[in-house]
Design an enzyme around this catalytic site. Structure first.
Site, PDB file in Angstrom:
ATOM      1  N   ARG A 220       1.076  -0.957   0.066  1.00 36.78           N
ATOM      2  CA  ARG A 220      -0.202   0.202   0.298  1.00 36.78           C
ATOM      3  C   ARG A 220       0.904   1.520   0.026  1.00 36.78           C
ATOM      4  O   ARG A 220       1.960   1.331   0.508  1.00 36.78           O
ATOM      5  CB  ARG A 220      -0.869  -0.457   1.142  1.00 36.78           C
ATOM      6  N   GLU A 249      -4.016   8.007  -5.111  1.00 39.04           N
ATOM      7  CA  GLU A 249      -4.505   6.989  -6.256  1.00 39.04           C
ATOM      8  C   GLU A 249      -5.692   6.994  -6.618  1.00 39.04           C
ATOM      9  O   GLU A 249      -6.440   7.892  -5.526  1.00 39.04           O
ATOM     10  CB  GLU A 249      -4.610   5.341  -6.256  1.00 39.04           C
ATOM     11  N   HIS A 267      -1.219   0.504 -10.082  1.00 34.73           N
ATOM     12  CA  HIS A 267      -2.013  -0.713  -8.751  1.00 34.73           C
ATOM     13  C   HIS A 267      -2.700  -2.196  -9.697  1.00 34.73           C
ATOM     14  O   HIS A 267      -3.691  -2.472  -9.490  1.00 34.73           O
ATOM     15  CB  HIS A 267      -3.168   0.182  -8.095  1.00 34.73           C
TER      16      HIS A 267
END
Length: 300
Positions: A220, A249, A267
């Site tokens: 993360r 993000e 991601h």
């Protein structure tokens, strides 16, 4: 026989959502008889939401991350929790190795060197550094970390790891994270997000990894102190970074995206059709196992 009521806060990919609807009394809003909740680490489940569900017995996360789920509130009531970590560990480990290779070899810069015509104008690419025999440090030795370690061994990398406690695994445990970074050429981040790991990869860790080091993050964005990372890259106190996750993000800091020493992916560590289907299937399997009185395959 009455089917347990399940609150769906995030939809599963089809056809698994239809299977969820067929198997359970699926609800789209909270109700007093809800016994299970399907969510993920991003949507989460707050303490207030948990308190409003007096019959809740189990929470099934459709992601590996659990940072948005109030685990203390679940624990206080003995509510079971499961995720889909086993379904995605291998895929994320593959992605980590792709980032590692791209970052270590400077593959994007080499690609640009050829595409721009610089190879013909400026000559051959400078010699790089071999990978075999290098030291790989793992921050985290859960399912993803172990899958990375196994793959890294095939590349001739020497693996050690940092975690709060030593695990019964064949790799060296280093209790101090800066010490692990100092002893590593590459540091791969593979721990859960959340308050306990926020900013764990700090200036001290980045400086310990050093100007020849590579940071790979498939965990993360919150685990890395991103302003410290940008500063270390700008000042060349860190050699390079290969990142699948970011503090913001889907709009990463432009100072980071402009740097020539980074490899960036959006991601997508688990983003294959096969893995996303396996993740959705494990949500169903976790619920089925719980209500049948069997151990959940993704129990946390």
């Amino acid at each position: 026989m009455t089917r347990p009521a399940v609150l769906s806060l995030v939809p599963l990919p089809q056809p698994r959502q239809r299977e969820l609807e067929a198997a359970w009394d699926l609800r789209g809003a909270p109700a007093p008889d809800i016994e299970a909740v399907v969510t993920d680490g991003h949507r989460g489940l707050s303490a207030g939401e948990i308190a409003a569900l007096p019959a809740l017995r189990v929470v099934a996360s459709g992601s590996a991350g659990l940072e948005g789920i109030d685990r203390a509130a679940l624990d206080a009531r003995g509510i079971a929790l499961a995720n889909v970590g086993p379904a995605l560990a291998g895929e994320v480990a593959d992605h980590a190795m792709a980032l590692l290779l791209a970052g270590w070899k400077g593959l994007l810069a080499q690609h640009d060197h050829v595409r721009s015509g610089a190879w013909a104008r400026a000559g051959d690419w400078p010699l790089g550094r071999g990978l075999s025999g290098r030291r790989l440090g793992l921050l985290g030795i859960g399912g993803i970390g172990q899958a990375v370690a196994r793959r890294a061994g095939a590349f001739g990398l020497r693996v050690a790891y940092h975690a709060r406690h030593a695990r019964p695994v064949p790799w060296e445990h280093v209790p101090d994270l800066p010490a692990l970074a100092r002893a590593s050429d590459i540091l791969v981040v593979a721990v859960p997000g959340g308050a306990a790991t926020r900013g764990l990869v700090s200036t001290a860790v980045l400086d310990a990894l050093g100007p020849g080091g590579l940071l790979v993050n498939v965990a993360r964005g919150s685990v890395v102190d991103e302003p410290a990372l940008i500063a270390a890259l700008e000042d060349r106190r860190l050699g390079a970074a290969a990142l699948d996750v970011f503090a913001s993000e889907p709009d990463p800091d432009p100072r980071l995206t402009r740097l020539p020493t980074v490899v960036l992916t959006p991601h997508t560590g688990s983003a294959t059709q096969e893995t996303r289907d396996a993740m959705a299937r494990m949500v169903l399997d976790n619920l089925a196992a719980f209500f049948a009185g069997r151990p959940m395959p993704g129990a946390v």
